[in-house]
Write a protein that holds these residues in place. Structure first.
Motif, PDB file in Angstrom:
ATOM      1  N   GLU A  37       4.456   4.678   5.128  1.00 39.15           N
ATOM      2  CA  GLU A  37       3.622   3.140   5.426  1.00 39.15           C
ATOM      3  C   GLU A  37       4.449   2.044   4.967  1.00 39.15           C
ATOM      4  N   GLN A  38       5.365   2.489   4.056  1.00 32.22           N
ATOM      5  CA  GLN A  38       6.435   1.230   3.860  1.00 32.22           C
ATOM      6  C   GLN A  38       7.359   1.170   5.002  1.00 32.22           C
ATOM      7  N   ALA A  39       7.835   2.298   5.625  1.00 38.73           N
ATOM      8  CA  ALA A  39       8.837   1.985   6.721  1.00 38.73           C
ATOM      9  C   ALA A  39       8.077   1.211   7.862  1.00 38.73           C
ATOM     10  N   LYS A  40       6.703   1.374   8.134  1.00 37.92           N
ATOM     11  CA  LYS A  40       5.967   0.784   9.264  1.00 37.92           C
ATOM     12  C   LYS A  40       5.926  -0.699   8.740  1.00 37.92           C
ATOM     13  N   LYS A  96       0.858  -1.285   0.168  1.00 39.06           N
ATOM     14  CA  LYS A  96      -0.021   0.028  -0.076  1.00 39.06           C
ATOM     15  C   LYS A  96       0.874   1.102  -0.214  1.00 39.06           C
ATOM     16  N   GLY A  97       1.775   1.389   0.620  1.00 39.89           N
ATOM     17  CA  GLY A  97       2.939   2.128   0.794  1.00 39.89           C
ATOM     18  C   GLY A  97       3.612   2.655  -0.572  1.00 39.89           C
ATOM     19  N   LYS A  98       3.972   1.361  -1.199  1.00 36.32           N
ATOM     20  CA  LYS A  98       4.571   1.716  -2.512  1.00 36.32           C
ATOM     21  C   LYS A  98       3.558   2.156  -3.579  1.00 36.32           C
ATOM     22  N   LEU A  99       2.235   1.848  -3.472  1.00 33.51           N
ATOM     23  CA  LEU A  99       1.245   2.520  -4.373  1.00 33.51           C
ATOM     24  C   LEU A  99       0.926   4.106  -3.974  1.00 33.51           C
ATOM     25  N   LYS A 100       1.041   4.262  -2.815  1.00 36.93           N
ATOM     26  CA  LYS A 100       0.701   5.553  -2.445  1.00 36.93           C
ATOM     27  C   LYS A 100       1.830   6.425  -2.688  1.00 36.93           C
ATOM     28  N   GLU A 101       3.016   5.973  -2.611  1.00 35.97           N
ATOM     29  CA  GLU A 101       4.147   6.744  -2.918  1.00 35.97           C
ATOM     30  C   GLU A 101       4.332   7.060  -4.690  1.00 35.97           C
ATOM     31  N   ALA A 102       3.838   5.838  -5.447  1.00 33.18           N
ATOM     32  CA  ALA A 102       4.112   6.191  -6.788  1.00 33.18           C
ATOM     33  C   ALA A 102       2.622   6.961  -7.145  1.00 33.18           C
ATOM     34  N   ALA A 103       1.797   6.860  -6.623  1.00 34.00           N
ATOM     35  CA  ALA A 103       0.586   8.009  -6.984  1.00 34.00           C
ATOM     36  C   ALA A 103       0.896   9.322  -6.730  1.00 34.00           C
ATOM     37  N   GLY A 104       1.595   9.511  -5.660  1.00 31.32           N
ATOM     38  CA  GLY A 104       2.228  10.706  -5.078  1.00 31.32           C
ATOM     39  C   GLY A 104       3.026  11.453  -6.203  1.00 31.32           C
ATOM     40  N   ARG A 105       4.040  10.451  -6.580  1.00 30.15           N
ATOM     41  CA  ARG A 105       4.831  11.073  -7.520  1.00 30.15           C
ATOM     42  C   ARG A 105       4.156  11.422  -8.825  1.00 30.15           C
ATOM     43  N   LEU A 106       3.484  10.431  -9.379  1.00 30.25           N
ATOM     44  CA  LEU A 106       2.633  10.843 -10.461  1.00 30.25           C
ATOM     45  C   LEU A 106       1.701  12.054 -10.637  1.00 30.25           C
ATOM     46  N   THR A 107       1.290  12.215  -9.666  1.00 30.12           N
ATOM     47  CA  THR A 107       0.385  13.406  -9.301  1.00 30.12           C
ATOM     48  C   THR A 107       1.156  14.787  -8.842  1.00 30.12           C
ATOM     49  N   GLY A 108       2.339  14.621  -8.460  1.00 27.26           N
ATOM     50  CA  GLY A 108       3.022  15.662  -7.855  1.00 27.26           C
ATOM     51  C   GLY A 108       2.711  16.170  -6.580  1.00 27.26           C
ATOM     52  N   ASN A 109       1.982  15.282  -5.907  1.00 26.84           N
ATOM     53  CA  ASN A 109       1.668  15.215  -4.411  1.00 26.84           C
ATOM     54  C   ASN A 109       2.726  15.043  -3.512  1.00 26.84           C
ATOM     55  N   GLU A 110       3.423  15.826  -2.820  1.00 27.23           N
ATOM     56  CA  GLU A 110       4.303  15.381  -2.007  1.00 27.23           C
ATOM     57  C   GLU A 110       3.711  14.801  -0.562  1.00 27.23           C
ATOM     58  N   GLU A 111       2.835  15.324  -0.163  1.00 31.46           N
ATOM     59  CA  GLU A 111       2.152  14.665   1.184  1.00 31.46           C
ATOM     60  C   GLU A 111       1.791  13.236   0.999  1.00 31.46           C
ATOM     61  N   LEU A 112       1.143  12.744  -0.478  1.00 28.17           N
ATOM     62  CA  LEU A 112       0.763  11.338  -0.456  1.00 28.17           C
ATOM     63  C   LEU A 112       2.349  10.717  -0.687  1.00 28.17           C
ATOM     64  N   THR A 113       3.228  11.153  -1.111  1.00 23.63           N
ATOM     65  CA  THR A 113       4.570  10.357  -1.412  1.00 23.63           C
ATOM     66  C   THR A 113       5.042  10.272  -0.085  1.00 23.63           C
TER      67      THR A 113
END
Length: 57
Positions: A38-41, A15-32
Motif C-alpha cells: 500500500e505504501q508503494a502504491k 495506511k500502509g505504514k500503519l498496516k506494516e507496523a501492526a503486522g510487525r507487532l502481531t507477527g503477521n507477515e501478510e499484514l506487513t
C-alpha cells in the motif's frame, strides 16, 4: 500536483505504514507485506502526479 491527488497518495502511504507496523507487532507477515504494498502504491501515485506537474510547466 492537484491537492486531492496528493492527499490521496499521502493517505494511502499512511495506511500502509500503519498496516506494516501492526503486522510487525502481531507477527503477521501478510499484514506487513500488505502495508508495504500500500505504501508503494501511494509512492507511485505521488510520483505520477509529480511527473504530470513537470509537464504542465
Amino acid at each position: 500536483m492537484s491537492g486531492e491527488q496528493k492527499a490521496e497518495a499521502k493517505v494511502e502511504q499512511g495506511k500502509g505504514k500503519l498496516k506494516e507496523a501492526a503486522g510487525r507487532l502481531t507477527g503477521n507477515e501478510e499484514l506487513t507485506a500488505e502495508g508495504r504494498a500500500e505504501q508503494a502504491k501511494g509512492d507511485a501515485r505521488e510520483a505520477k502526479e509529480k511527473v504530470k506537474d513537470v509537464f504542465k510547466h
